[in-house]
Write a protein that holds these residues in place. Structure first.
Motif, PDB file in Angstrom:
ATOM      1  N   PHE A  32      19.666  88.828  74.107  1.00 39.08           N
ATOM      2  CA  PHE A  32      20.395  88.537  72.870  1.00 39.08           C
ATOM      3  C   PHE A  32      21.606  89.459  72.731  1.00 39.08           C
ATOM      4  CE2 PHE A  32      21.521  89.013  68.446  1.00 39.08           C
ATOM      5  CZ  PHE A  32      21.562  87.699  68.002  1.00 39.08           C
ATOM      6  N   LYS A  33      21.386  90.767  72.926  1.00 38.10           N
ATOM      7  CA  LYS A  33      22.473  91.741  72.743  1.00 38.10           C
ATOM      8  C   LYS A  33      23.582  91.567  73.778  1.00 38.10           C
ATOM      9  CE  LYS A  33      19.999  95.328  70.275  1.00 38.10           C
ATOM     10  NZ  LYS A  33      18.883  96.234  70.591  1.00 38.10           N
ATOM     11  N   THR A  34      23.231  91.099  74.975  1.00 33.89           N
ATOM     12  CA  THR A  34      24.241  90.900  76.014  1.00 33.89           C
ATOM     13  C   THR A  34      25.118  89.687  75.707  1.00 33.89           C
ATOM     14  OG1 THR A  34      22.738  91.834  77.651  1.00 33.89           O
ATOM     15  CG2 THR A  34      24.601  90.589  78.505  1.00 33.89           C
ATOM     16  N   ALA A  67      18.945  80.440  70.294  1.00 32.27           N
ATOM     17  CA  ALA A  67      17.946  80.777  71.317  1.00 32.27           C
ATOM     18  C   ALA A  67      18.684  81.512  72.426  1.00 32.27           C
ATOM     19  CB  ALA A  67      17.285  79.525  71.854  1.00 32.27           C
ATOM     20  N   PRO A  68      18.488  82.832  72.544  1.00 26.20           N
ATOM     21  CA  PRO A  68      19.300  83.609  73.490  1.00 26.20           C
ATOM     22  C   PRO A  68      19.141  83.196  74.948  1.00 26.20           C
ATOM     23  CG  PRO A  68      17.600  84.983  72.479  1.00 26.20           C
ATOM     24  CD  PRO A  68      17.593  83.687  71.753  1.00 26.20           C
ATOM     25  N   THR A  69      18.016  82.565  75.310  1.00 27.69           N
ATOM     26  CA  THR A  69      17.859  82.172  76.713  1.00 27.69           C
ATOM     27  C   THR A  69      18.544  80.828  77.011  1.00 27.69           C
ATOM     28  OG1 THR A  69      15.744  81.158  76.210  1.00 27.69           O
ATOM     29  CG2 THR A  69      15.665  83.391  77.110  1.00 27.69           C
ATOM     30  N   ALA A  70      18.999  80.130  75.964  1.00 30.32           N
ATOM     31  CA  ALA A  70      19.646  78.822  76.182  1.00 30.32           C
ATOM     32  C   ALA A  70      20.823  78.967  77.136  1.00 30.32           C
ATOM     33  CB  ALA A  70      20.114  78.253  74.852  1.00 30.32           C
ATOM     34  N   ASP A  84      21.495 101.949  92.887  1.00 32.18           N
ATOM     35  CA  ASP A  84      20.491 100.917  92.628  1.00 32.18           C
ATOM     36  C   ASP A  84      20.549 100.470  91.170  1.00 32.18           C
ATOM     37  OD1 ASP A  84      19.733 101.235  95.201  1.00 32.18           O
ATOM     38  OD2 ASP A  84      17.789 102.185  94.780  1.00 32.18           O
ATOM     39  N   ARG A  85      20.703 101.448  90.283  1.00 33.78           N
ATOM     40  CA  ARG A  85      20.764 101.135  88.861  1.00 33.78           C
ATOM     41  C   ARG A  85      22.013 100.313  88.533  1.00 33.78           C
ATOM     42  NH1 ARG A  85      18.538 102.971  84.104  1.00 33.78           N
ATOM     43  NH2 ARG A  85      17.199 104.396  85.253  1.00 33.78           N
ATOM     44  N   GLY A  86      23.151 100.749  89.088  1.00 34.00           N
ATOM     45  CA  GLY A  86      24.415 100.047  88.845  1.00 34.00           C
ATOM     46  C   GLY A  86      24.370  98.615  89.366  1.00 34.00           C
ATOM     47  N   ARG A  87      23.770  98.451  90.558  1.00 29.50           N
ATOM     48  CA  ARG A  87      23.690  97.114  91.150  1.00 29.50           C
ATOM     49  C   ARG A  87      22.772  96.222  90.325  1.00 29.50           C
ATOM     50  NH1 ARG A  87      20.824  97.699  95.119  1.00 29.50           N
ATOM     51  NH2 ARG A  87      22.171  99.299  95.988  1.00 29.50           N
ATOM     52  N   PHE A  88      21.640  96.767  89.872  1.00 28.02           N
ATOM     53  CA  PHE A  88      20.700  95.994  89.045  1.00 28.02           C
ATOM     54  C   PHE A  88      21.390  95.526  87.761  1.00 28.02           C
ATOM     55  CE2 PHE A  88      17.521  95.960  85.564  1.00 28.02           C
ATOM     56  CZ  PHE A  88      16.738  94.903  86.007  1.00 28.02           C
ATOM     57  N   GLU A  89      22.128  96.433  87.131  1.00 27.04           N
ATOM     58  CA  GLU A  89      22.838  96.071  85.893  1.00 27.04           C
ATOM     59  C   GLU A  89      23.887  94.993  86.150  1.00 27.04           C
ATOM     60  OE1 GLU A  89      24.153  99.879  84.549  1.00 27.04           O
ATOM     61  OE2 GLU A  89      22.186 100.381  83.658  1.00 27.04           O
ATOM     62  N   ALA A  90      24.602  95.142  87.283  1.00 28.05           N
ATOM     63  CA  ALA A  90      25.627  94.159  87.633  1.00 28.05           C
ATOM     64  C   ALA A  90      25.000  92.787  87.887  1.00 28.05           C
ATOM     65  CB  ALA A  90      26.403  94.614  88.865  1.00 28.05           C
ATOM     66  N   LEU A  91      23.861  92.792  88.572  1.00 22.61           N
ATOM     67  CA  LEU A  91      23.173  91.533  88.892  1.00 22.61           C
ATOM     68  C   LEU A  91      22.668  90.857  87.618  1.00 22.61           C
ATOM     69  CD1 LEU A  91      22.096  89.553  91.003  1.00 22.61           C
ATOM     70  CD2 LEU A  91      20.102  91.025  91.287  1.00 22.61           C
ATOM     71  N   LEU A  92      22.063  91.646  86.753  1.00 22.65           N
ATOM     72  CA  LEU A  92      21.548  91.126  85.485  1.00 22.65           C
ATOM     73  C   LEU A  92      22.694  90.524  84.668  1.00 22.65           C
ATOM     74  CD1 LEU A  92      18.773  91.018  84.264  1.00 22.65           C
ATOM     75  CD2 LEU A  92      19.140  93.281  83.264  1.00 22.65           C
ATOM     76  N   THR A 132      25.617  89.406  85.765  1.00 23.17           N
ATOM     77  CA  THR A 132      26.109  88.208  86.438  1.00 23.17           C
ATOM     78  C   THR A 132      25.226  87.020  86.146  1.00 23.17           C
ATOM     79  OG1 THR A 132      27.005  89.555  88.231  1.00 23.17           O
ATOM     80  CG2 THR A 132      26.710  87.218  88.695  1.00 23.17           C
ATOM     81  N   ILE A 133      23.899  87.240  86.233  1.00 22.66           N
ATOM     82  CA  ILE A 133      22.944  86.151  86.002  1.00 22.66           C
ATOM     83  C   ILE A 133      23.004  85.664  84.559  1.00 22.66           C
ATOM     84  CG2 ILE A 133      20.457  85.695  85.798  1.00 22.66           C
ATOM     85  CD1 ILE A 133      20.145  87.365  88.399  1.00 22.66           C
ATOM     86  N   LEU A 134      23.119  86.597  83.621  1.00 21.65           N
ATOM     87  CA  LEU A 134      23.145  86.199  82.209  1.00 21.65           C
ATOM     88  C   LEU A 134      24.407  85.438  81.859  1.00 21.65           C
ATOM     89  CD1 LEU A 134      21.545  89.241  80.359  1.00 21.65           C
ATOM     90  CD2 LEU A 134      20.632  86.946  80.662  1.00 21.65           C
ATOM     91  N   HIS A 135      25.512  85.793  82.497  1.00 17.78           N
ATOM     92  CA  HIS A 135      26.783  85.141  82.156  1.00 17.78           C
ATOM     93  C   HIS A 135      27.037  83.864  82.941  1.00 17.78           C
ATOM     94  CE1 HIS A 135      27.654  89.083  80.223  1.00 17.78           C
ATOM     95  NE2 HIS A 135      28.102  88.263  79.309  1.00 17.78           N
ATOM     96  N   ALA A 136      26.228  83.643  83.990  1.00 13.77           N
ATOM     97  CA  ALA A 136      26.362  82.374  84.720  1.00 13.77           C
ATOM     98  C   ALA A 136      25.626  81.300  83.931  1.00 13.77           C
ATOM     99  CB  ALA A 136      25.735  82.511  86.103  1.00 13.77           C
ATOM    100  N   SER A 137      26.201  80.138  83.825  1.00 12.70           N
ATOM    101  CA  SER A 137      25.464  79.107  83.109  1.00 12.70           C
ATOM    102  C   SER A 137      24.531  78.402  84.076  1.00 12.70           C
ATOM    103  CB  SER A 137      26.422  78.117  82.456  1.00 12.70           C
ATOM    104  OG  SER A 137      27.416  77.751  83.372  1.00 12.70           O
ATOM    105  N   ALA A 138      23.336  78.133  83.601  1.00 14.49           N
ATOM    106  CA  ALA A 138      22.326  77.533  84.480  1.00 14.49           C
ATOM    107  C   ALA A 138      22.614  76.051  84.697  1.00 14.49           C
ATOM    108  CB  ALA A 138      20.955  77.705  83.861  1.00 14.49           C
TER     109      ALA A 138
END
Ligand SMILES: [Zn+2]
Length: 289
Positions: free
Chosen positions: A26-28, A59-62, A273-281, A283-289
């Motif tokens: 939601f916050k992202t 619905a934040p996961t929409a 590792d932390r930076g990459r995980f955050e970047a991946l998360l 990217t995934i959240l901002h990509a539309s499914a």
């Protein structure tokens, strides 16, 4: 001190429950303020937020890869961490074991994660290396290479470019023709302010005319001349081929691009590792499914 590692302990602490994952999503993607001036509040026991004033529901996961999935969010975040830490790729079998889910679920999660990893569309510039690679196919070329053309037909053609100190782009293409190379260049490499480094392949002679081009002649045994080389791409090919053999065994042409997107993501995100995980998360959240 910030911990730059990101393993199971960090994940449990930050995203141990579905609630924590949902809050993060939601916050992202949203702000607490509704356009009407009201404030969004979590609806008790639901994956939804509601505006205090106009009652609008969010619905934040929409629109995310999590939306139509029965898999708990904390398990999804776990999968994303495993993917992020696996620089040589991760197979569905490994993911199945790691998450204790079915093979089908593991395969589906991996497919959706890779699908979210679109490569950037801004053009590369500066010192840019470009090369073509051939992937897959199992048959050998036989004696005197008499089956070479058939073997090459089984293979997938990939063109890659790397801006030194910057990003990699890699695309599965239809063939290794001049036109295909030209199209790839046009889409991915700027003619302005670019020193284009390639092999001495003649296929580029016409289509690279607009570029300041520098060549090393691999056929003549020349691999490096001063700072002219395509070693960064060669390193990328070697890593991808080794990883594919080790992790995925056989990759069909259909899925090769999405596997490449995964390797390109790792190559372009070599921070902690932390930076990459955050970047991946992100990217995934901002990509539309
Ligand atoms: Zn409102």
């Amino acid at each position: 001190m910030t911990n730059n590692k990101y393993g199971l302990a960090s994940l449990r602490k930050q995203f141990g429950t579905d609630e924590k994952c949902l809050e993060f999503i939601f916050k992202t993607l949203h702000t607490m303020e509704c356009t009407c001036g009201g404030t969004f509040k979590r609806k008790e026991g639901r994956r939804q937020w509601q505006c205090s004033k106009c009652r609008y529901q969010l619905a934040p996961t929409a629109g995310t890869i999590f939306h139509k999935s029965d898999t708990p969010l904390s398990l999804w975040f776990h999968a994303i961490m495993v993917f992020s830490n696996a620089k040589s790729g991760v197979s569905a079998k490994q993911m199945q074991r790691e998450l204790e889910v079915t093979y089908k679920t593991a395969w589906r999660m991996l497919t959706l994660i890779r699908k979210a990893l679109k490569q950037g569309d801004d053009t590369l510039h500066g010192d840019v290396e470009m090369d073509v690679g051939y992937f897959g196919g199992k048959r050998s070329a036989g004696r005197d290479n008499k089956d070479l053309s058939r073997v090459m037909k089984d293979k997938s053609v990939v063109i890659a470019a790397k801006e030194r100190g910057g990003q990699i782009r890699a695309a599965v293409v239809a063939d290794a023709s001049a036109k295909t190379h030209g199209d790839f260049l046009g889409q991915n490499v700027s003619t302005k302010g670019t020193r284009l480094m390639t092999d001495a392949t003649r296929v580029l002679n016409n289509v690279a005319l607009g570029y300041d081009r520098y060549m090393v002649d691999h056929h003549m045994g020349e691999y490096v001349r001063g700072d002219i080389h395509v070693n960064s791409i060669e390193t990328f090919w070697a890593h991808v081929k080794r990883s594919m053999r080790g992790t995925h065994k056989v990759v069909s042409k259909k899925y090769l691009q999405s596997y490449l997107d995964g390797f390109v993501f790792h190559a372009n995100n070599q921070h902690t590792d932390r930076g990459r995980f955050e970047a991946l998360l992100g990217t995934i959240l901002h990509a539309s499914a």
